[in-house]
Design an enzyme around this catalytic site. Structure first.
Site, PDB file in Angstrom:
ATOM      1  CE  LYS A 193     -16.828 -64.988  10.559  1.00 45.65           C
ATOM      2  NZ  LYS A 193     -15.643 -64.390  11.237  1.00 45.65           N
ATOM      3  CG  MET A 509      -2.743 -41.457 -24.106  1.00 43.57           C
ATOM      4  SD  MET A 509      -2.423 -41.378 -25.892  1.00 43.57           S
ATOM      5  CE  MET A 509      -2.940 -43.013 -26.395  1.00 43.57           C
TER       6      MET A 509
END
Length: 613
Positions: A193, A509
């Site tokens: 920053k 599955m």
């Protein structure tokens, strides 16, 4: 029956990007122009040609969002950073361009880990921009600090930490260069920053200069000639085509080699569409849920020419029994892949487009000198397998929809020009099997990582990249509940994707494996979404709550009409809840860890390869 929306859907909001001022005609930044580091980030993204960013603002990345407000780039505000990452991946996979996502520090950045790992496994070019705490606070356990460079180093091509504002343009230029050249993949640029808030002078690098990064693109002619000699003299050759053929934009060159060689071709899960399914030499997909003919061709081959494929376990089955009599030619742009899983007798490192062009040229020369090989006996075996073991399914015993029927009808009605993005599981395999793919970049899925929740955000990204194409997310009820919040993004941003929800009320599955390998003990796979009186959640109502059109289909006679109704709606997203049988299984199947020779065409049915010799 087909259930329409019980109440009129609310008007679609105007996309936010169209309601704010933009600077579409702003001149590019000039060398030495003063600006903040944050403005430099925006200008650098503009300079590399970025048109769309998927992201969410937060404290550490907020300085960038202020100059972004005045940019001509479109920012799409997603509802979760994972959605941003998968949307960038879908954008890149559908278009071939670099996808861009943005997040703040700490949890914002860590929420990108899964999509970055996904893009890394599937070689998708993505650049992720993340904010980081100020330089003086790095290493202090500051609020929302996470070492995202360290976290992502194993799952990206490269990760940068930028603490000097003057370095921002060069690092972003390098990130895009690394992501899009050689073997494509994701790159992370983590910017402190403090660097965003510092003043700098914008300087764009003339050309990225990255020591040690020199991808090999031109293949060695001696290796290509040897490969051509083998292909010209083999009696049982197979071309094993992987996702690298699509990433390299090599479909045209592949088609030329296929036609010239006369060889059988198999395309892996990641390569569906690289060669049209309608091509007579195409045997389909190999591997765990591949066609019998494709699996048998690899097992009985005397030569495998692998083109941009990884020899991963889902293709090879038990590795020590894979293609025992085959000589291996392996071409890939990544030298680390060659010989990693299967020893390559003829290794070829290079860009696949160039490899295929050179290989076709050398093969023509071989044919001119020695004639074409006699493959009639080989094709007789393979055609017999294709005829006796076609892909198919049986009617369901419970009377509910067969998911294979739904997906095959969707493929027929939407056609080969549509883009299909699948989640992970049974519906993914059925979509790979029962939709015919005729062109590259129409099949998007999470192949290497197997990421549940991929489909909705990836379809969103694909629709943004290709707005004139019909885009379908084919999702399961388990996957859908992981990222369906991005339907709100689609509704608000005017991204009218369509979702075919294959709702078997289960983690399908996993349930199939419990059926086959765990004595039908269904531990924690019932999702209660479709087969009970109380649907939790009710997907039609959920779609409506997100500003979408919700439909439900429970009868085979209504499948076509419901799909067509969804196709007629193009001003907002559509979700179709297809209530399907939970007992449907994906066949053929090679169980994990066993030889491909033990492929099951259906339960308790094993093809007799020896009869086909």
């Amino acid at each position: 029956m087909t259930t329409p929306v019980p109440h009129p859907a609310p008007p679609r909001p105007t996309p936010p990007a169209q309601t704010r001022p933009v600077a579409a005609t702003r001149e590019p930044a000039t060398a030495g122009e003063p600006m903040s580091g944050a403005a430099s980030v925006v200008r650098a993204l503009e300079a590399v040609g970025t048109d769309v960013i998927f992201g969410i603002p937060g404290g550490a990345i907020l300085p960038v969002y202020d100059p972004l407000f005045d940019s001509s780039m479109r920012h799409i505000l997603v509802r979760h950073e994972q959605g941003a990452g998968h949307a960038a991946t879908g954008y890149a996979a559908a278009s071939g361009r670099v996808g861009v996502c943005m997040a703040t520090s700490g949890p914002g950045a860590t929420n990108l880990v899964t999509p970055l790992a996904d893009a890394h496994m599937d070689s998708v070019p993505v650049v992720a921009i993340t904010g980081q705490v100020s330089q003086s606070m790095i290493g202090t356990d500051a609020f929302q600090e996470a070492d995202i460079v360290g976290i992502t180093m194993p799952i990206t091509k490269h990760s940068f930490l930028v603490t000097d504002a003057d370095e921002i343009p060069a690092r972003i230029a390098e990130a895009f260069h690394i992501a899009s050249t050689g073997r494509p993949g994701p790159v992370l640029v983590d910017i402190a920053k403090s660097a965003m808030q510092a003043e700098t002078r914008f300087t764009w690098p003339a050309e990225p200069d990255i020591p040690g990064y020199r991808p090999i693109t031109k293949p060695h002619v001696k290796q290509v000639r040897e490969a051509a000699r083998l292909l010209a003299t083999s009696r049982k050759p197979v071309l094993l085509v992987g996702g690298g053929a699509i990433r390299a934009n090599a479909a045209g060159e592949l088609r030329a080699l296929v036609d010239l060689s006369g060889s059988p071709v198999v395309t892996t899960l990641m390569a569906r569409g690289a060669l049209p399914d309608s091509h007579p030499q195409h045997l389909g997909m190999p591997g765990m849920h591949g066609s019998v003919a494709a699996v048998a061709a690899l097992q009985k081959a005397d030569l495998i020419v692998a083109l941009g494929a990884r020899f991963d376990d889902r293709v090879t089955g038990r590795l020590d029994s894979f293609a025992p009599n085959a000589t291996i030619v392996h071409a890939d742009i990544d030298p680390a892949e060659i010989g990693k899983n299967r020893l390559a007798d003829v290794p070829i490192v290079g860009d696949l487009r160039e490899v295929l062009r050179d290989l076709a040229g050398e093969l023509k020369r071989e044919h001119t000198q020695h004639g074409t090989p006699d493959l009639q006996g080989w094709w007789t075996q393979l055609d017999d397998l294709r005829e006796r073991y076609p892909l198919g399914w049986t009617p369901t015993a419970d009377g509910l929809l067969a998911p294979q029927h739904v997906i095959s009808r969707l493929g027929e009605l939407a056609g080969p020009d549509a883009i299909y993005a699948a989640g992970v599981g049974q519906h993914q395999m059925w979509a790979a099997q029962f939709i015919r793919y005729e062109r590259p970049r129409t099949w998007l899925n999470s192949g290497g990582l197997g990421t549940m929740g991929y489909a909705i955000p990836a379809a969103m990204g694909a629709k943004v990249a290709e707005p004139d194409r019909e885009v379908w997310a084919i999702d399961g009820d388990g996957c859908f509940q992981m990222t369906n919040q991005e339907l709100a993004t689609c509704a608000l941003e005017g991204i009218p994707i369509k979702t075919a929800l294959i709702n078997n009320s289960s983690l399908g599955m996993v349930r199939q494996w419990q059926t086959l390998f765990y004595g039908e003990r269904y531990s924690n796979t019932d999702l209660n979404t479709g087969h009970q009186t109380a649907r939790i959640p009710d997907f039609v109502r959920l779609a409506e709550a997100y500003g979408c059109v919700g439909l439900r289909c429970e009868s085979a006679k209504d499948v076509d009409a419901t799909i067509k109704k969804a196709q007629e709606i193009d001003d907002r997203p559509v979700v179709i809840d297809f209530v399907v049988s939970r007992d449907a299984m994906v066949w053929p199947m090679v169980a994990a860890g066993v030889s491909n020779d033990e492929i099951k065409y259906a339960r308790d049915i094993t093809p007799d390869f020896e009869r086909d010799e």
